[in-house]
Motif scaffolding. Structure first.
Motif, PDB file in Angstrom:
ATOM      1  N   THR A   4       0.828  -1.190   0.000  1.00 15.61           N
ATOM      2  CA  THR A   4       0.000   0.000   0.000  1.00 15.61           C
ATOM      3  C   THR A   4       0.865   1.244   0.000  1.00 15.61           C
ATOM      4  O   THR A   4       1.618   1.487   0.939  1.00 15.61           O
ATOM      5  N   PRO A   5       0.792   2.069  -1.051  1.00 10.20           N
ATOM      6  CA  PRO A   5       1.562   3.287  -1.092  1.00 10.20           C
ATOM      7  C   PRO A   5       0.905   4.363  -0.254  1.00 10.20           C
ATOM      8  O   PRO A   5      -0.241   4.241   0.183  1.00 10.20           O
ATOM      9  N   ASN A   6       1.623   5.465  -0.033  1.00 10.74           N
ATOM     10  CA  ASN A   6       1.036   6.615   0.608  1.00 10.74           C
ATOM     11  C   ASN A   6       0.270   7.403  -0.438  1.00 10.74           C
ATOM     12  O   ASN A   6       0.846   8.101  -1.263  1.00 10.74           O
ATOM     13  N   ALA A  37      -4.678   7.296 -12.230  1.00 14.70           N
ATOM     14  CA  ALA A  37      -5.546   6.441 -11.408  1.00 14.70           C
ATOM     15  C   ALA A  37      -4.802   5.897 -10.199  1.00 14.70           C
ATOM     16  O   ALA A  37      -3.570   5.877 -10.140  1.00 14.70           O
ATOM     17  N   HIS A  38      -5.585   5.432  -9.235  1.00 17.56           N
ATOM     18  CA  HIS A  38      -5.069   4.570  -8.172  1.00 17.56           C
ATOM     19  C   HIS A  38      -5.465   3.150  -8.556  1.00 17.56           C
ATOM     20  O   HIS A  38      -6.653   2.805  -8.543  1.00 17.56           O
ATOM     21  N   VAL A  39      -4.501   2.358  -8.946  1.00 14.22           N
ATOM     22  CA  VAL A  39      -4.754   1.045  -9.533  1.00 14.22           C
ATOM     23  C   VAL A  39      -4.716  -0.036  -8.457  1.00 14.22           C
ATOM     24  O   VAL A  39      -3.753  -0.121  -7.683  1.00 14.22           O
ATOM     25  N   ILE A  40      -5.762  -0.839  -8.408  1.00 18.57           N
ATOM     26  CA  ILE A  40      -5.743  -2.060  -7.616  1.00 18.57           C
ATOM     27  C   ILE A  40      -5.317  -3.160  -8.582  1.00 18.57           C
ATOM     28  O   ILE A  40      -6.108  -3.632  -9.395  1.00 18.57           O
ATOM     29  N   LEU A  41      -4.070  -3.539  -8.514  1.00 16.35           N
ATOM     30  CA  LEU A  41      -3.492  -4.518  -9.435  1.00 16.35           C
ATOM     31  C   LEU A  41      -3.666  -5.902  -8.822  1.00 16.35           C
ATOM     32  O   LEU A  41      -2.956  -6.278  -7.892  1.00 16.35           O
ATOM     33  N   LEU A  42      -4.630  -6.638  -9.354  1.00 14.50           N
ATOM     34  CA  LEU A  42      -4.984  -7.937  -8.786  1.00 14.50           C
ATOM     35  C   LEU A  42      -4.454  -9.062  -9.663  1.00 14.50           C
ATOM     36  O   LEU A  42      -4.915  -9.263 -10.782  1.00 14.50           O
ATOM     37  N   GLY A  43      -3.494  -9.788  -9.139  1.00 15.32           N
ATOM     38  CA  GLY A  43      -3.088 -11.033  -9.762  1.00 15.32           C
ATOM     39  C   GLY A  43      -3.854 -12.165  -9.102  1.00 15.32           C
ATOM     40  O   GLY A  43      -3.902 -12.247  -7.865  1.00 15.32           O
ATOM     41  N   GLU A  70       6.641  -6.403 -11.977  1.00 16.11           N
ATOM     42  CA  GLU A  70       6.940  -5.833 -13.291  1.00 16.11           C
ATOM     43  C   GLU A  70       5.796  -4.947 -13.772  1.00 16.11           C
ATOM     44  O   GLU A  70       6.018  -3.831 -14.270  1.00 16.11           O
ATOM     45  N   PHE A  71       4.566  -5.443 -13.625  1.00 18.36           N
ATOM     46  CA  PHE A  71       3.412  -4.661 -14.061  1.00 18.36           C
ATOM     47  C   PHE A  71       3.257  -3.405 -13.202  1.00 18.36           C
ATOM     48  O   PHE A  71       2.919  -2.330 -13.701  1.00 18.36           O
ATOM     49  N   GLU A  72       3.514  -3.558 -11.911  1.00 19.32           N
ATOM     50  CA  GLU A  72       3.422  -2.406 -11.014  1.00 19.32           C
ATOM     51  C   GLU A  72       4.404  -1.315 -11.431  1.00 19.32           C
ATOM     52  O   GLU A  72       4.061  -0.122 -11.461  1.00 19.32           O
ATOM     53  N   VAL A  82      -0.308   2.429  -6.990  1.00 18.99           N
ATOM     54  CA  VAL A  82      -0.684   1.020  -7.150  1.00 18.99           C
ATOM     55  C   VAL A  82      -0.766   0.327  -5.795  1.00 18.99           C
ATOM     56  O   VAL A  82       0.105   0.503  -4.938  1.00 18.99           O
ATOM     57  N   GLU A  83      -1.814  -0.462  -5.623  1.00 17.22           N
ATOM     58  CA  GLU A  83      -1.869  -1.467  -4.569  1.00 17.22           C
ATOM     59  C   GLU A  83      -1.844  -2.825  -5.248  1.00 17.22           C
ATOM     60  O   GLU A  83      -2.640  -3.086  -6.153  1.00 17.22           O
ATOM     61  N   ARG A  84      -0.938  -3.674  -4.803  1.00 18.25           N
ATOM     62  CA  ARG A  84      -0.744  -4.970  -5.438  1.00 18.25           C
ATOM     63  C   ARG A  84      -1.364  -6.060  -4.580  1.00 18.25           C
ATOM     64  O   ARG A  84      -1.095  -6.155  -3.389  1.00 18.25           O
ATOM     65  N   ARG A  85      -2.197  -6.895  -5.196  1.00 14.38           N
ATOM     66  CA  ARG A  85      -2.833  -8.007  -4.497  1.00 14.38           C
ATOM     67  C   ARG A  85      -2.584  -9.290  -5.275  1.00 14.38           C
ATOM     68  O   ARG A  85      -2.555  -9.282  -6.509  1.00 14.38           O
ATOM     69  N   LEU A  86      -2.423 -10.386  -4.544  1.00 14.73           N
ATOM     70  CA  LEU A  86      -2.292 -11.701  -5.161  1.00 14.73           C
ATOM     71  C   LEU A  86      -3.221 -12.650  -4.426  1.00 14.73           C
ATOM     72  O   LEU A  86      -3.150 -12.774  -3.197  1.00 14.73           O
TER      73      LEU A  86
END
Length: 248
Positions: A4-6, A37-43, A70-72, A82-86
């Motif tokens: 989670t970024p600031n 955008a604020h991206v919720i990057l869901l793998g 890499e995508f982030e 970006v928030e990264r989720r797996l």
């Protein structure tokens, strides 16, 4: 896992779901489309019923996280947060609905490759979700020089004057949110604005924004009109979601 970024600015949140272990990647041009955008990057990876998620995570997490990082980087390099989720899951629909609800995402991206966007088609039907469409479109494109075309296909009881008044109201909302008036165009179509017609009109544009017209978010995104548009249209499709409260 979540990174989670600031987040200090008021960006529209966009869910980008990718089946990373099935070879699905972030298409070219999507970074530029989502730079504000604020991206919720869901793998995510859908497992057979008999496979425990914990077992799959032990086996595949490192590989999946490398791809997501890499995508982030592609997204953050152009300015997105970006928030990264797996997630390893037995139910794609439940997982996507849960992530959408947790983040109250403004839109879901059906990803296709595109050039850096210059002309975006915004297909609107009824009044449901107009506020969120305005928030998304203004958040992504205000001050960018992108031309936004508001498109509406006449419904059976509407006149052209009704449609023009409807689109004028949306244009006013966009201007109030910082979109330049001279970057907004309007297109009233005397044909019904259904999926096939939107897909035909969309051929002249770099990306499509369309509202969710079915209360079942995931059914809509992955099996209903937006997916059908994406299959007919070479560019990305942003499906604006109703707020979570509105669909409960």
């Amino acid at each position: 896992m979540t990174d989670t970024p600031n987040v200090t600015d008021d960006r529209p949140s966009v869910l980008v779901p990718l089946e990373v272990l099935e070879g699905e990647t972030l298409p070219d041009g999507v970074g530029e489309l989502l730079e504000n955008a604020h991206v919720i990057l869901l793998g995510y990876h859908v497992l057979p019923d008999q496979t425990p998620p914990e077992q799959a995570r032990l086996q595949f997490e490192d590989r999946a996280q490398r791809k997501l990082r890499e995508f982030e980087k592609t997204l953050t390099d152009v300015g997105a947060t970006v928030e990264r989720r797996l997630v390893f899951t037995h139910s794609e629909q439940q997982t996507l609905n849960r992530i959408l609800a947790e983040h109250d995402c403004h839109a879901v991206l059906v990803p296709n490759a595109c050039e850096p966007p210059e002309d975006v088609l915004v297909a609107v039907r009824g009044t449901v979700g107009v506020d969120r469409i305005g928030r998304l479109v203004a958040g992504l494109f205000a001050g960018t020089g992108v031309t936004v075309t508001l498109y509406h296909g006449l419904e059976s009881t509407e006149t052209i004057e009704d449609a023009e008044t409807f689109l004028d109201g949306i244009a006013d909302r966009l201007v109030d949110r910082g979109v330049a008036l001279d970057s907004i165009e309007q297109l009233v179509d005397e044909a019904d604005g259904g999926v096939d017609r939107i897909a035909t009109v969309a051929e002249e544009y770099d990306a499509v924004v369309m509202g969710e017209s079915d209360p079942s978010v995931v059914t809509f995104v992955f099996g209903m009109p937006s997916k059908q548009v994406a299959e007919r249209f070479l560019g990305p499709v942003l499906v604006v979601q109703r707020s979570h409260d509105a669909i409960e």
